[in-house]
Design an enzyme around this catalytic site. Structure first.
Site, PDB file in Angstrom:
ATOM      1  N   ASP A  51       0.809  -1.228   0.000  1.00 25.79           N
ATOM      2  CA  ASP A  51       0.000   0.000   0.000  1.00 25.79           C
ATOM      3  C   ASP A  51       0.842   1.278   0.000  1.00 25.79           C
ATOM      4  OD1 ASP A  51      -2.271  -1.525  -0.025  1.00 25.79           O
ATOM      5  OD2 ASP A  51      -3.212  -0.529   1.693  1.00 25.79           O
ATOM      6  N   ASN A  94      -4.737  -2.461  -4.513  1.00 35.20           N
ATOM      7  CA  ASN A  94      -6.020  -2.411  -3.797  1.00 35.20           C
ATOM      8  C   ASN A  94      -5.912  -1.454  -2.618  1.00 35.20           C
ATOM      9  OD1 ASN A  94      -8.640  -2.862  -3.084  1.00 35.20           O
ATOM     10  ND2 ASN A  94      -8.344  -4.957  -2.355  1.00 35.20           N
ATOM     11  N   ASP A 314     -11.238  -1.598  11.130  1.00 36.27           N
ATOM     12  CA  ASP A 314     -10.189  -2.520  10.661  1.00 36.27           C
ATOM     13  C   ASP A 314      -9.864  -3.589  11.698  1.00 36.27           C
ATOM     14  OD1 ASP A 314     -10.031  -1.122   8.309  1.00 36.27           O
ATOM     15  OD2 ASP A 314      -8.012  -0.333   8.629  1.00 36.27           O
ATOM     16  N   GLU A 342     -11.311  -4.509   1.415  1.00 36.63           N
ATOM     17  CA  GLU A 342     -10.583  -5.436   0.540  1.00 36.63           C
ATOM     18  C   GLU A 342     -11.496  -6.565   0.069  1.00 36.63           C
ATOM     19  OE1 GLU A 342      -9.468  -3.671   2.834  1.00 36.63           O
ATOM     20  OE2 GLU A 342      -7.281  -3.444   2.813  1.00 36.63           O
ATOM     21  N   HIS A 385      -5.621  -9.027   3.521  1.00 38.88           N
ATOM     22  CA  HIS A 385      -4.565  -9.171   4.535  1.00 38.88           C
ATOM     23  C   HIS A 385      -5.122  -9.366   5.932  1.00 38.88           C
ATOM     24  CE1 HIS A 385      -4.699  -4.550   5.230  1.00 38.88           C
ATOM     25  NE2 HIS A 385      -5.712  -4.887   4.484  1.00 38.88           N
ATOM     26  N   ARG A 386      -6.218  -8.670   6.246  1.00 44.20           N
ATOM     27  CA  ARG A 386      -6.738  -8.760   7.629  1.00 44.20           C
ATOM     28  C   ARG A 386      -7.452 -10.090   7.887  1.00 44.20           C
ATOM     29  NH1 ARG A 386      -4.840  -4.386   9.391  1.00 44.20           N
ATOM     30  NH2 ARG A 386      -4.951  -2.489   8.168  1.00 44.20           N
ATOM     31  N   LYS A 411       0.008  -6.500   1.780  1.00 51.72           N
ATOM     32  CA  LYS A 411      -0.672  -5.206   1.589  1.00 51.72           C
ATOM     33  C   LYS A 411      -0.248  -4.207   2.660  1.00 51.72           C
ATOM     34  CE  LYS A 411      -5.199  -3.216   0.535  1.00 51.72           C
ATOM     35  NZ  LYS A 411      -5.386  -2.107   1.450  1.00 51.72           N
TER      36      LYS A 411
HETATM   37  O1  LIG Z   1      -7.948   6.907   6.132  1.00 50.62           O
HETATM   38  C1  LIG Z   1      -7.385   5.844   6.366  1.00 50.62           C
HETATM   39  O2  LIG Z   1      -6.148   5.739   6.477  1.00 50.62           O
HETATM   40  C2  LIG Z   1      -8.206   4.629   6.521  1.00 50.62           C
HETATM   41  C3  LIG Z   1      -9.547   4.731   6.774  1.00 50.62           C
HETATM   42  C4  LIG Z   1     -10.421   3.556   6.984  1.00 50.62           C
HETATM   43  O3  LIG Z   1     -11.244   3.402   5.854  1.00 50.62           O
HETATM   44  P1  LIG Z   1     -12.794   3.928   5.773  1.00 50.62           P
HETATM   45  O4  LIG Z   1     -12.805   5.365   6.032  1.00 50.62           O
HETATM   46  O5  LIG Z   1     -13.157   3.572   4.366  1.00 50.62           O
HETATM   47  O6  LIG Z   1     -13.555   3.160   6.810  1.00 50.62           O
HETATM   48  C5  LIG Z   1      -9.631   2.270   7.189  1.00 50.62           C
HETATM   49  O7  LIG Z   1     -10.455   1.155   7.025  1.00 50.62           O
HETATM   50  C6  LIG Z   1      -8.460   2.177   6.242  1.00 50.62           C
HETATM   51  O8  LIG Z   1      -7.710   0.989   6.468  1.00 50.62           O
HETATM   52  C7  LIG Z   1      -7.524   3.327   6.414  1.00 50.62           C
HETATM   53  C1  LIG Z   2      -9.433  -1.081   4.571  1.00 49.39           C
HETATM   54  C2  LIG Z   2      -8.115  -1.122   4.478  1.00 49.39           C
HETATM   55  O1  LIG Z   2      -7.376  -0.486   3.562  1.00 49.39           O
HETATM   56  P1  LIG Z   2      -7.685   0.554   2.401  1.00 49.39           P
HETATM   57  O2  LIG Z   2      -9.102   1.028   2.521  1.00 49.39           O
HETATM   58  O3  LIG Z   2      -6.694   1.667   2.600  1.00 49.39           O
HETATM   59  O4  LIG Z   2      -7.446  -0.181   1.124  1.00 49.39           O
HETATM   60  C3  LIG Z   2      -7.313  -1.888   5.479  1.00 49.39           C
HETATM   61  O5  LIG Z   2      -6.082  -1.725   5.498  1.00 49.39           O
HETATM   62  O6  LIG Z   2      -7.875  -2.668   6.247  1.00 49.39           O
END
Ligand SMILES: O=C(O)C1=C[C@@H](OP(=O)(O)O)[C@@H](O)[C@H](O)C1
Ligand SMILES: C=C(OP(=O)(O)O)C(=O)O
Length: 428
Positions: A51, A94, A314, A342, A385-386, A411
């Site tokens: 990422d 992704n 998350d 994801e 990944h989670r 990721k």
């Molecule tokens: O802004 C960020 O860094 C993130 C916001 C969250 O997403 P959502 O806002 O779509 O819930 C989270 O799930 C993602 O892993 C990272």
């Molecule tokens: C939702 C996640 O990532 P992103 O939305 O940044 O792809 C995550 O890392 O769990």
């Protein structure tokens, strides 16, 4: 990495200390703010994973130089709000943060930009961000109907003004708008439509922006944000916290094995909302020690709990793994937005928990997990990944848990299984 990995149960409680790799969310925010700063920034403690790599590579294609002095230190030559490239095709894998943050960022340039990712990325919503950017005077469109990537931008700078943005799908739309806004031609006012999900991530965005010299004004209910058109950011040296979502797996390992795990480099005052995961474990019967530079969880008799996890979505999968070992049902609410990540992290999570033997009631915005006798299972990870990291924890107690495609942890945490093996070595 092999096609599946079998987790061998530990013989006793895990007692360990670990400092997880850098935060994905902070790394990608710091990269965006540093890119739009006038001059050189040095980021330390950064995450090196898929990422963050797609973010660094995309910034490179936009003409912003990012160099690594070592894998955890990046030097960014900021361009102060004027993008050098006039054309670029960006591949974001992704990474939700990368595509949402960069769609907003490229509107500041002059030229043609296209952002695309893996097939799942083409199912993840971005239409509400596109609409908000167009309301600020940008020219952005989704290539096909349905409001998902690929996204095409004909950039002539971002005029600014007022826009509404939907808050209940993803907070990343708002974070992307906020971070691009200081380089708009005029001040930007953003009005939130609907309940804002994942609120701590927006607080994180405004904190990082402040660290790079831009003050965002928010009203008390966080439904209106104003950003001054100051041209960009001030460069700085920026230290990134360890990743709190990654830390959740190790705290959960303490809970599941009745051990004690210290996570270094995080505290109650961390910028990441996911440190609040320890509160959930506390509600389920664990003990939490909150130090100035460490958060430590000690396992106890686990009981089910009712938890609204909207702000820390998350960590829902991590909590689900713990719930399998608790007395009584665990109810998770407030996470309808987890279906857009994801993978569908409600439906697909329920499937895998059932495969492990649990009874699960799926709800539109969460689930009720009723623990039953567990059984060996080969877990589908859906390239999430989670899913891989959280459900591997079940194998610390239940024999025969195999995780398919463990390489998907790249990721956000390429060395997860090595770190888990090290953490559990003494308990084997
Ligand atoms: O802004 C960020 O860094 C993130 C916001 C969250 O997403 P959502 O806002 O779509 O819930 C989270 O799930 C993602 O892993 C990272
Ligand atoms: C939702 C996640 O990532 P992103 O939305 O940044 O792809 C995550 O890392 O769990």
């Amino acid at each position: 990495m092999s096609e599946t990995i079998e987790i061998v149960p530990v013989k006793g409680p895990i007692h360990a200390s670990i400092r997880p790799p850098g935060s994905k969310s902070l790394t990608n925010r710091a990269l965006v703010c540093a890119a739009l700063a006038s001059g050189r920034s040095r980021l330390t403690g950064v995450l090196d994973s898929d990422d963050t790599r797609v973010m660094v590579e995309s910034l490179g294609r936009l003409g912003i130089r990012v160099s690594a002095t070592d894998p955890q230190t990046l030097v960014v030559e900021g361009v102060g709000g004027r993008l050098p490239a006039s054309q670029a095709d960006l591949f974001v894998g992704n990474s939700g943060t990368t595509i949402r943050f960069l769609t907003a960022l490229v509107t500041l340039g002059n030229g043609s930009f296209r952002l695309d990712g893996v097939p799942r990325m083409r199912e993840r919503p971005i239409g509400d961000l596109v609409e908000a950017l167009n309301a600020l005077g940008a020219h952005v469109r989704c290539e096909s109907a349905g409001g998902c990537p690929p996204v095409v931008v004909k950039a002539t700078g971002l005029p600014g003004g007022t826009a509404a943005v939907r808050g209940d799908i993803s907070s990343q739309f708002l974070s992307g708008l906020l971070m691009a806004a200081p380089a708009a031609a005029s001040d930007v006012e953003l009005l939130i439509d609907g309940e804002l999900v994942s609120k701590p991530y927006v607080a994180m965005t405004t904190r990082v922006m402040a660290d790079f010299g831009v003050q965002v004004e928010a009203n008390p209910t966080a439904s209106r944000f104003t950003v001054p058109a100051v041209g960009g950011y001030q460069p700085c040296d920026y230290a990134i916290e360890p990743d709190a979502s990654a830390a959740s797996y190790f705290w959960a390992a303490a809970a599941i094995t009745g051990g004690r795990v210290e996570v270094q480099g995080l505290s109650d005052r961390a910028l990441q909302g996911d440190v609040r995961f320890v509160d959930c474990l506390e509600a389920m019967g664990c003990t939490v020690e909150r130090g100035p530079d460490a958060l430590t969880v000690t396992g106890g008799t686990l009981r089910g709990a009712r938890l609204d996890m909207n702000a820390i979505s998350d960590t829902v999968q991590t909590l689900a793994a713990v719930a399998l070992f608790a007395e009584g049902p665990t109810e998770v609410t407030g996470v309808a937005h987890n279906r857009h990540k994801e993978t569908d992290r409600i439906g697909d999570l329920a499937t895998e928990l059932r495969r492990l033997g649990a009874e699960v009631e799926e709800r539109p915005d969460g689930m009720v997990i009723s623990p039953r006798s567990l059984r060996a299972a080969e877990i589908e990870t859906y390239d999430d990944h989670r899913m891989a990291m959280s459900l591997s924890l079940v194998g610390l107690r239940q024999p025969g848990v195999r995780i398919k495609n463990p390489g998907c942890t790249a990721k956000t945490y390429p060395e997860y299984f090595e770190d888990l093996a090290r953490l559990t070595a003494e308990a084997r």
